[in-house]
Scaffold this active site. Structure first.
Site, PDB file in Angstrom:
ATOM      1  N   CYS A 162     -20.593   9.994  -8.018  1.00 13.94           N
ATOM      2  CA  CYS A 162     -20.083   8.712  -8.529  1.00 13.94           C
ATOM      3  C   CYS A 162     -21.204   7.679  -8.628  1.00 13.94           C
ATOM      4  CB  CYS A 162     -18.956   8.206  -7.645  1.00 13.94           C
ATOM      5  SG  CYS A 162     -17.410   9.135  -7.830  1.00 13.94           S
ATOM      6  N   THR A 214       0.848  -1.188   0.000  1.00  8.53           N
ATOM      7  CA  THR A 214       0.000   0.000   0.000  1.00  8.53           C
ATOM      8  C   THR A 214       0.883   1.236   0.000  1.00  8.53           C
ATOM      9  OG1 THR A 214      -1.699   1.234   1.230  1.00  8.53           O
ATOM     10  CG2 THR A 214      -0.163  -0.065   2.522  1.00  8.53           C
TER      11      THR A 214
END
Length: 383
Positions: A355, A198
């Site tokens: 979205c 990450t």
């Protein structure tokens, strides 16, 4: 509570001249100062000129300032994007952004950690309040019969594990592991050893703290530095940060890290047109340096490297996922109101609901690509 407005709407400005935006929005049956949930309620008339001049940035920033509202933002964006009305507002800006994406590597190694710092490191408690119990920050799989967000996300995680054909003793790499949802689920339910990477310090800390008892490693690193080999690889909701100039490099890294008989699952949001750009408001305020791939661009990136065994689109499930996140966000906002200002509240509300409208309009998609290494010499077995 889909599209429900939580805050008190300011008085509507009723006396104004008819604007070009009236004509544009009318094509989608949207009225400025109308009384339907998807109508725009205007509080500052000058905002219309700003929206016309600056397109997406003007629309988003004027909303964040409180210049206009809509009781159901998701419905407003569904109507706008279903007809692709954004093409009518300042198309030259899109052309300049497209040229920039070809000339500049916005997702270079130097920039790789910026999205982690600005978006994913907002606070683990913030995301825990908005997401499901496993903190899955990607599309849920509702069509499997899920009734809740937790069920939809667990169904998605299990779908990935089954597609990869995970078996005890295998090693799984998760490129962009988030808060460890997939690696923890795979370790707990399929007996595999997992490595996640990450670019978010907060995410890495969360995985180390919560899954110390599992065969799970997490590393804070850029994907381009990966060197180990794995039986299986997954990347869920990270490819949107790779960028067109790095698509081929990403696939080369995946091939380098995949054993000859391995499988790679790529889970990514995608766009319908190759020659289009990231929404400028989303890139500036939500996902810095983000860029959605097209199906053609992914195909180009895997050419002569990997074999596409299967392609699965369940983008319509993202609408429901985003509305569930929005519901959680609204329900828990008061506990963060002292930490974050109203500007951030309106920014996140705009992000989640716009979205949702985009996926509902099929303006963007959600794909799972199953890829294998052609060195295996045969068709990969997919459960």
């Amino acid at each position: 509570m889909a599209g429900e407005q939580q805050e008190t709407l300011a008085p509507v400005v009723s006396v104004r001249k008819r604007h070009l935006l009236d004509e544009i929005l009318q094509q989608a049956d949207i009225r400025i100062n109308g009384d339907r949930p998807w109508d725009m309620r205007l509080h500052r008339p000058a905002a219309l000129d700003e929206i016309l001049a600056r397109g997406s940035m003007g629309l988003g920033e004027s909303y964040m300032r409180g210049d206009w509202d809509a009781a159901a933002l998701d419905q407003l964006f569904f109507r706008i994007l279903r007809l692709d009305l954004t093409r009518l507002i300042n198309p030259w800006r899109s052309a300049l952004r497209l040229l920039r994406s070809h000339l500049i590597n916005l997702q270079s190694r130097r920039r790789a950690f910026e999205v982690g710092e600005r978006h994913y490191d907002l606070g683990n408690s913030f995301y825990a309040a908005m997401l499901d119990q496993r903190l899955v920050y990607s599309c849920g799989y509702w069509r499997a019969g899920a009734k809740t967000l937790d069920q939809a996300q667990e169904a998605k995680l299990d779908l990935i594990c089954r597609k990869l054909g995970l078996q005890p003793g295998m090693r799984l790499l998760d490129i962009g592991c988030g808060w460890g949802s997939l690696v923890s689920y795979a370790a707990q339910n399929y007996g595999v050893e997992c490595v996640g990477i990450t670019v978010s310090k907060e995410q890495a800390a969360y995985v180390r703290e919560h899954y110390a008892d599992l065969p799970v490693e997490v590393h804070l690193q850029d994907y381009r530095n990966l060197r180990q080999q794995f039986d299986r690889i997954a990347s869920v909701g990270m490819f949107e940060h790779v960028g067109r100039r790095n698509h081929r490099t990403f696939m080369q890294v995946a091939k380098r890290c995949l054993k000859p008989d391995g499988l790679f699952l790529l889970h990514t949001i995608g766009k319908n047109q190759r020659h289009s750009t990231t929404d400028p408001w989303i890139e500036h305020y939500i996902f810095p340096n983000g860029e959605l791939p097209s199906a053609g661009q992914i195909g180009d990136a895997v050419d002569h490297l990997l074999v596409c065994e299967d392609l699965h689109n369940f983008g319509t499930d993202y609408d429901q996922t985003l509305m569930a996140w929005h519901s959680n966000f609204e329900r828990h906002w008061e506990q963060f109101a002292g930490q974050y200002d109203r500007h951030l509240y309106r920014m996140w509300r705009y992000y989640l609901l716009s979205c949702a409208g985009a996926f509902r309009a099929r303006h963007i998609q959600l794909w799972q690509w199953m890829l294998s290494d052609h060195r295996s010499g045969g068709v990969a077995r997919i459960s």
